[in-house]
Scaffold this motif. Sequence first.
Motif, PDB file in Angstrom:
ATOM      1  N   THR A  12       0.856  -1.117   0.130  1.00  0.00           N
ATOM      2  CA  THR A  12      -0.011   0.131   0.117  1.00  0.00           C
ATOM      3  C   THR A  12       0.912   1.836   0.153  1.00  0.00           C
ATOM      4  OG1 THR A  12      -1.644  -1.214   1.445  1.00  0.00           O
ATOM      5  CG2 THR A  12      -1.596   1.061   0.779  1.00  0.00           C
ATOM      6  N   LEU A  13       1.724   1.395   0.509  1.00  0.00           N
ATOM      7  CA  LEU A  13       2.509   2.428   0.827  1.00  0.00           C
ATOM      8  C   LEU A  13       3.236   2.640  -0.754  1.00  0.00           C
ATOM      9  CD1 LEU A  13       4.566   1.908   4.262  1.00  0.00           C
ATOM     10  CD2 LEU A  13       2.718   3.690   3.391  1.00  0.00           C
ATOM     11  N   ILE A  14       4.003   1.204  -1.237  1.00  0.00           N
ATOM     12  CA  ILE A  14       5.072   1.556  -2.168  1.00  0.00           C
ATOM     13  C   ILE A  14       4.056  -0.044  -3.007  1.00  0.00           C
ATOM     14  CG2 ILE A  14       7.470   0.978  -3.641  1.00  0.00           C
ATOM     15  CD1 ILE A  14       7.950   0.976   0.260  1.00  0.00           C
ATOM     16  N   PRO A  15       3.327   1.060  -4.231  1.00  0.00           N
ATOM     17  CA  PRO A  15       2.761  -0.403  -4.647  1.00  0.00           C
ATOM     18  C   PRO A  15       3.508  -0.781  -6.095  1.00  0.00           C
ATOM     19  CG  PRO A  15       1.867   1.884  -5.067  1.00  0.00           C
ATOM     20  CD  PRO A  15       2.918   1.977  -3.925  1.00  0.00           C
ATOM     21  N   GLY A  16       3.917   0.533  -6.713  1.00  0.00           N
ATOM     22  CA  GLY A  16       4.815   0.030  -7.415  1.00  0.00           C
ATOM     23  C   GLY A  16       3.465  -0.075  -9.057  1.00  0.00           C
ATOM     24  N   GLU A  17       4.010  -0.608  -9.848  1.00  0.00           N
ATOM     25  CA  GLU A  17       3.675   0.213 -11.284  1.00  0.00           C
ATOM     26  C   GLU A  17       3.092  -1.018 -12.278  1.00  0.00           C
ATOM     27  OE1 GLU A  17       5.843   3.986 -12.448  1.00  0.00           O
ATOM     28  OE2 GLU A  17       6.302   2.509 -13.089  1.00  0.00           O
ATOM     29  N   LEU A  28       8.144  -0.055 -12.362  1.00  0.00           N
ATOM     30  CA  LEU A  28       8.605   0.262 -10.859  1.00  0.00           C
ATOM     31  C   LEU A  28       8.163  -1.290  -9.499  1.00  0.00           C
ATOM     32  CD1 LEU A  28       8.256   3.185  -9.535  1.00  0.00           C
ATOM     33  CD2 LEU A  28      10.262   2.294  -9.541  1.00  0.00           C
ATOM     34  N   LEU A  93      11.486   3.447   2.248  1.00  0.00           N
ATOM     35  CA  LEU A  93      11.863   3.904   1.108  1.00  0.00           C
ATOM     36  C   LEU A  93      13.285   3.599   0.526  1.00  0.00           C
ATOM     37  CD1 LEU A  93       9.659   7.107   0.812  1.00  0.00           C
ATOM     38  CD2 LEU A  93       9.411   5.045  -0.254  1.00  0.00           C
ATOM     39  N   TYR A  96      13.963   0.120  -0.167  1.00  0.00           N
ATOM     40  CA  TYR A  96      13.754   0.364  -1.401  1.00  0.00           C
ATOM     41  C   TYR A  96      14.365   1.194  -3.027  1.00  0.00           C
ATOM     42  CZ  TYR A  96       9.573   0.824  -5.210  1.00  0.00           C
ATOM     43  OH  TYR A  96       9.101   0.818  -6.213  1.00  0.00           O
TER      44      TYR A  96
ATOM     45  N   LEU B 383      16.634   8.718  -3.752  1.00  0.00           N
ATOM     46  CA  LEU B 383      15.931   8.308  -2.427  1.00  0.00           C
ATOM     47  C   LEU B 383      15.669   9.850  -1.817  1.00  0.00           C
ATOM     48  CD1 LEU B 383      15.541   7.073   0.279  1.00  0.00           C
ATOM     49  CD2 LEU B 383      17.852   6.697   0.917  1.00  0.00           C
ATOM     50  N   ALA B 386      12.585  11.144  -2.925  1.00  0.00           N
ATOM     51  CA  ALA B 386      11.143  10.369  -3.075  1.00  0.00           C
ATOM     52  C   ALA B 386      10.446  10.532  -1.682  1.00  0.00           C
ATOM     53  CB  ALA B 386      11.763   8.639  -3.091  1.00  0.00           C
ATOM     54  N   LEU B 387      11.247  10.827  -0.799  1.00  0.00           N
ATOM     55  CA  LEU B 387      11.557  11.035   0.356  1.00  0.00           C
ATOM     56  C   LEU B 387      10.671  12.734   1.086  1.00  0.00           C
ATOM     57  CD1 LEU B 387      14.351   9.733   2.348  1.00  0.00           C
ATOM     58  CD2 LEU B 387      12.283   9.014   3.167  1.00  0.00           C
ATOM     59  N   PRO B 392       4.461  11.213   0.302  1.00  0.00           N
ATOM     60  CA  PRO B 392       5.769  10.171  -0.031  1.00  0.00           C
ATOM     61  C   PRO B 392       5.146   8.692  -0.376  1.00  0.00           C
ATOM     62  CG  PRO B 392       5.651  10.597   2.316  1.00  0.00           C
ATOM     63  CD  PRO B 392       4.389  11.433   1.166  1.00  0.00           C
ATOM     64  N   TRP B 393       4.127   8.918  -0.535  1.00  0.00           N
ATOM     65  CA  TRP B 393       4.245   6.798  -0.535  1.00  0.00           C
ATOM     66  C   TRP B 393       2.740   7.056  -1.014  1.00  0.00           C
ATOM     67  CZ3 TRP B 393      -1.014   5.048   1.986  1.00  0.00           C
ATOM     68  CH2 TRP B 393      -1.588   6.589   2.540  1.00  0.00           C
ATOM     69  N   GLY B 394       2.395   5.386  -2.399  1.00  0.00           N
ATOM     70  CA  GLY B 394       1.187   5.376  -2.658  1.00  0.00           C
ATOM     71  C   GLY B 394       1.312   5.810  -4.292  1.00  0.00           C
ATOM     72  N   ARG B 395       0.367   5.778  -4.934  1.00  0.00           N
ATOM     73  CA  ARG B 395       0.577   6.051  -6.256  1.00  0.00           C
ATOM     74  C   ARG B 395       1.009   6.957  -6.518  1.00  0.00           C
ATOM     75  NH1 ARG B 395      -0.275   0.586  -8.377  1.00  0.00           N
ATOM     76  NH2 ARG B 395      -1.942  -0.291  -7.436  1.00  0.00           N
ATOM     77  N   HIS B 398       4.381   7.803  -6.919  1.00  0.00           N
ATOM     78  CA  HIS B 398       5.616   7.112  -7.964  1.00  0.00           C
ATOM     79  C   HIS B 398       5.233   7.997  -9.106  1.00  0.00           C
ATOM     80  CE1 HIS B 398       5.997   3.504  -5.869  1.00  0.00           C
ATOM     81  NE2 HIS B 398       5.509   2.421  -6.170  1.00  0.00           N
ATOM     82  N   ARG B 402       8.423   9.933 -10.935  1.00  0.00           N
ATOM     83  CA  ARG B 402       8.533   9.720 -12.697  1.00  0.00           C
ATOM     84  C   ARG B 402       8.317  10.984 -12.606  1.00  0.00           C
ATOM     85  NH1 ARG B 402      10.299   5.850 -14.402  1.00  0.00           N
ATOM     86  NH2 ARG B 402       9.255   3.587 -13.950  1.00  0.00           N
TER      87      ARG B 402
END
Lengths: 135, 548
Positions: A12-17, A28, A93, A96, B383, B386-387, B392-395, B398, B402
């Motif tokens: 949920t925190l880092i779902p990727g793509e 990702l 993070l 990751y 990093l 991103a922080l 800083p988190w979730g879709r 990302h 990008r």
Amino acid sequence: MTPDFLRAVLDTLIPGEAAPAEAGLPPLPSGSAVIVDHASYAVQHADVLHAIATQAGGERAFAEAAEAARTSVLRSIEARQPEPFRALLTVLLQDYYETPAVLAAMGWRADPPQPRGHELSPAETTPLAAPARAN
Amino acid sequence: LFQHARTAAAVAGKLVPCVNPAMHIEEDLVDVVVVGAGMGGASFCWRLSERAPKLRIVCLERGGWVDPAVMPAQRRDWQSANLHDWATSPNLRLKAFQQSLSADYPIDDSGSAFKPLMWNGVGGSTINWAAHFPRLHPSDFRTRTLDGVGEDWPFDYFELEPYYDANDAIIGVSGLAGDPAYPPKPARAMPPLPLGRLGKTAARGFDALGWHWWPVDAAINSIARDGRAACNNCGPCLIGCTTRAKVSVDVTHWPCAVAAGVELRTRSVVQHIEIQAGRATAVIYRDGEGREHRQRAACIVVAANGIGTARLLLASGLESPALGRNLMYHPAAYARGMFREELDGPAGPVGCAIYSHQFYETDERRGFKRGVHLQVTRENNLLQQALRLDPPWGREAHQLLRQEFRHSIAILVMAEDLPEPRNRVTLTDRTEADGLPGVTVSYSLSDHGRKSLDFGLNRAEEVLRAAGAYRVVRVPLAPLTGWHLLGTARMGRDAATSVTDRRGRCHAVPNLIVADGSLFPTAGAVNPGSTIGALAMKIADDLARDMA
């Protein structure tokens, strides 16, 4: 804590793509695809993880909830416990974004900056444009 | 009689060299003790050892040497090193519970809008600085006269200019002569650092608006020089430079100073300075084994940065109403522009591309006095980027990353920080592990600072859009930018409002001298390293004349 619960928190925190977001680059990966050793952060961040489980009605309930519901739980904990939540997120993070597969997906190399350094773009070798004058 | 004569002369402000090598009276009595081996202490020691080679000079540095082989740029965890043992904040390094190479002390910065950053060791904060190396402008020395704000320096730009040139010579500056924002400077020792796609894209924006820009003066080798390699654009200057292409004064000044006879004692934490009858007589310091020493000296020079110097002088009982006050950091904010085209990412020296002083001087129509420095900076590592995303988190994170990574330019807006007595360094009532009293910094952003930053952010956004940015994100205050620790023992003519005279000598104790950024009466709006070095050299020349 169950592996399913920890994986659900991670993803949920880092779902990727799901698909490549940039031509020529892989998507990702999700957090759980990259961070497989859950034990250390489960211990170190146990309090905030317990709070997440409690808020969701249990570890299983969180793991089985839809992504939107899990996101809502995490937002709630983030608002109530900002520092512990931030500490957990930072550790995740960190692991990751130092992973070669993630760096590659972002178009960056896995090697550290030294000793190779980087080439700057060939554009730099053209003569400098005449800088404007200060007023 | 000899001792009495020395004391009388010192109290009068005329210092006499105490040690004739042929007739040592007491082995532990030296001419000059310097506290701190960063830019101020190194420049001072090197210059004094050249000008007065017979003087016995001892420098006490609380930290040690840093071996480039242990710097993290060669490790796979180099990104997270920035959060732990190589964080820029001493508090973060201490919090990481790792053995840092920096000999840190905690700083209570909970009441400060900006967080103090530094390195404590040989080289001081040049170990992890960005090496952007601008000078102050002539107007920065006369803000009271010109604009009715701040204080005038007790001398002008042109009196300091030869020292700027001399410091540039030992540093080795990459850059381009002819910058119209400054009086003429000598040819730079090396060509400018490569601008890369990022620098050239930003320059396009400045050109479109007809605004000044120029390649930065950088204390980084653009070509091999003085036995040091050319920069290979690895990027993260703030975690040390493994190739030594970036200058740190442990590489440039200290070898020269040590060869000239300066004795550098590392792991030596000065506890206090003994002051008797208006004269500094000795320093008490603790060595790496915890043993205490008393080092007597004819003259004691403090160069421990705007926090460390104030802390030590306050702990030593120096009486001055201005001591610890008027702390200046340079308020800072960012605007980050996102571009469709691929730029350089975190390659190239992070703080050194191009800059603009289009808005550096006062224009009353802006609603504030003085001006801003616009500095085009390169991307941080993945990093770090991103922080600091929001969120800083979730879709969404990302997607934001990008858009940003390899596709963004940040413009740092740095504003002139006017001296205000309420912004200050004070001691706490607890004793820290290093044996000194704890230290607190209190700093709030003034209305002037806010107006300056907002003006600068507007200009930064304009130039990013002119360069082609399709989206601009503003960071209205950047707390982790407190590199510049200035003003807490400032120079001046009046003992009621300043700590030292124009030669860095404390009004109340003339043989106690300050030689670092603490002396700045005003701060301009540019990085202070170049001015700290030049000022320390000037003070060394003044002392050499006094002790001749």
